[in-house]
Scaffold this motif. Structure first.
Motif, PDB file in Angstrom:
ATOM      1  N   UNK A  67      41.085  78.935 -11.401  1.00 32.72           N
ATOM      2  CA  UNK A  67      39.828  78.233 -11.423  1.00 32.72           C
ATOM      3  C   UNK A  67      39.189  78.140 -12.671  1.00 32.72           C
ATOM      4  N   UNK A  68      39.255  79.378 -13.423  1.00 35.07           N
ATOM      5  CA  UNK A  68      38.552  78.993 -14.770  1.00 35.07           C
ATOM      6  C   UNK A  68      39.162  78.284 -15.721  1.00 35.07           C
ATOM      7  N   UNK A  71      37.759  74.788 -14.777  1.00 39.38           N
ATOM      8  CA  UNK A  71      36.425  74.290 -15.446  1.00 39.38           C
ATOM      9  C   UNK A  71      36.269  74.672 -16.823  1.00 39.38           C
ATOM     10  N   UNK A  72      36.916  75.239 -17.554  1.00 36.25           N
ATOM     11  CA  UNK A  72      36.811  75.392 -18.794  1.00 36.25           C
ATOM     12  C   UNK A  72      37.806  74.977 -19.801  1.00 36.25           C
TER      13      UNK A  72
END
Lengths: 289, 183
Positions: A67-68, A71-72
């Motif tokens: 997930x991280x 988004x990053x």
């Protein structure tokens, strides 16, 4: 032994183990805390139950990491491009690290809710807010009572053939009828309860709760060690012994004596209850043999 | 939180009021059990709103906070508990503040149900953000809100459904009790 700890020292212990690792910001410390929690969990719950929940503890960090990294996009080591987005190793590692932190907090919270039973909560609340303690104790009594009562009510209605069969709509209507009847009973019953409480002298004079727990020497030991180690760990956090940078590059803090001591202290604290449990068990076995 | 509890303790409250708060809290916990199989579709918030409406701000707060705190003993305690407590507590307090207009018009009640559902979801997203990113982070917050949209909708929908279904029987019975026993 652990379940016989005084609520205050138990609260201090769990506050330390739940909150402190989360503030270090160091994945090694998260891992350490998670492993110590796992050991204690194996000591408290049947190992099959723990083993079943292990999948969650493995899947969760990976999920958060994915997930991280979606988004990053900061970080210098690019793994691959996805729809033109950079997927970086640093973002993935940061996700893994936060996942480990989540794991460590979850596992200690699980232990907290296992050991912090109703009587201990009552004790803690009773000392500073007797009314809240009263409400809590009533709720804890009412919940199982109401569940039984609703079941009894439903069975009666079914037996009388008033509801239970028919279309979905009819069944839902029946449920609401039951709920309505239950509600009437509930409110009248609450009034009866309060009248009987008044009749028995609730609120007539200042009263104190019966003290269930006493502060033993083991509690003193736990409190002193936890406070000492918390002080040292907080000092280490403030001076940046654990600080790990993730963006743009992963930089681990240099190995230092302070960090090492802090780790050892954490292990000692978190292993104390387990060790006490094991020693207690050995003692018990000896007396029986 | 502690302040509210301390205030409750200082004031001389009616025994009946205390018991009613306990009863409503227990009821909302039981309702969570009844609907345990369906995620997010729970009458808890509706019952807390009704408690706040009919028994006042303080009762609403107590009922909300204690519901979150105590029901998590059955459903799993965690770092989310304080956030749930505050969120439900605020929902109850606001219902108590808006009591007169909520009782008068059903449309206001429906709107409040929707707003409370959205508020609860957004409040819990703050927790998700703090949790996943260990700090304030706007992009993370928006991502958390985006992923929680189905839950937000479910919260709001369940609030509206249960408020509409429960408002009349609840209002009638609670009103009768309050009238009969002069609470």
């Amino acid at each position: 032994m652990t379940e016989r700890l005084h609520p205050v020292s138990m609260m201090i212990f769990f506050l330390f183990t739940i909150i402190l690792p989360a503030f270090t910001g160091n994945p090694c410390f998260y891992l350490l805390s998670f492993l110590m929690g796992l050991i204690m969990l194996f000591n408290t719950l049947p190992s099959r139950t723990v083993a079943r929940s292990l999948t969650l503890y493995i899947v969760l960090p990976v999920l958060i990491a994915c997930f991280n990294s979606l988004f990053y996009h900061d970080g210098s080591t690019i793994l691959f491009y996805l729809n033109g987005m950079r997927i970086t190793f640093e973002a993935f590692a940061y996700g893994m690290s936060s996942g480990l932190m989540v794991n460590s907090v979850l596992i200690w919270c699980r232990l907290l809710s296992h050991y912090f039973t109703g009587d201990k909560i009552m004790y803690l609340f009773g000392t500073f807010s007797p009314k809240t303690a009263l409400i809590i104790s009533m709720v804890l009594r009412f919940v199982p009572m109401y569940r039984e009562h609703i079941d009894a009510y439903r069975n009666t209605q079914k037996l009388l053939g008033i509801y239970g069969e028919g279309t979905l709509f009819e069944r839902i209507r029946g449920e609401f009828k039951i709920f309505g009847g239950f509600l009437s009973w509930l409110l009248e019953h609450s009034m009866t309860t309060s009248d009987s409480m008044t009749a028995r002298g609730y609120g007539a004079a200042r009263r104190r709760a019966f003290k269930l727990f006493s502060f033993k020497s083991f509690d003193t030991v736990i409190c002193i060690i936890v406070l000492l180690s918390a002080g040292f760990n907080i000092y280490c956090i403030i001076t940046g012994v654990f600080r790990t940078e993730f963006y743009p590059m992963i930089i681990f803090p240099p190995l230092s004596l302070n960090g090492f001591i802090a780790g050892i202290m954490f292990i000692t604290v978190s292993a104390l209850p387990t060790a006490a449990d094991i020693i207690y068990r050995i003692k018990c076995r000896k007396t029986y043999e | 939180m502690v302040l509210v509890l301390a205030r409750l303790d200082k004031r001389k409250t009616n025994v009946r009021r205390i018991v009613l708060i306990a009863v409503m809290t227990a009821l909302s916990i039981v309702s969570r059990f009844i609907f345990a199989a369906v995620p997010a579709f729970k009458p808890m918030a509706a019952i807390i709103i009704l408690t706040g409406m009919y028994l006042g701000c303080e009762a609403g707060f107590m009922c909300g906070a204690l519901t979150a705190f105590l029901s998590n003993f059955y459903f799993g305690q965690g770092p989310w508990t304080p956030f749930q407590m505050v969120a439900f507590g605020l929902v109850g307090v606001t219902a108590g503040l808006l009591a007169s207009s909520l009782k008068k018009r059903r449309i206001v009640l429906v709107i409040y149900g929707i707003v409370a559902g959205i508020f609860y979801s957004f409040f819990m997203d703050i927790w998700t953000m703090l949790w996943a990113y260990s700090g304030l982070n706007l992009a993370g917050y928006i991502a958390a809100i985006a992923t929680a949209v189905p839950y937000t909708v479910l919260y709001a929908a369940s609030n509206v459904v249960f408020l509409l279904l429960l408002e009349r029987p609840f209002g009638r019975r609670l009103g009768r009790i309050i009238h009969k026993y002069r609470i």
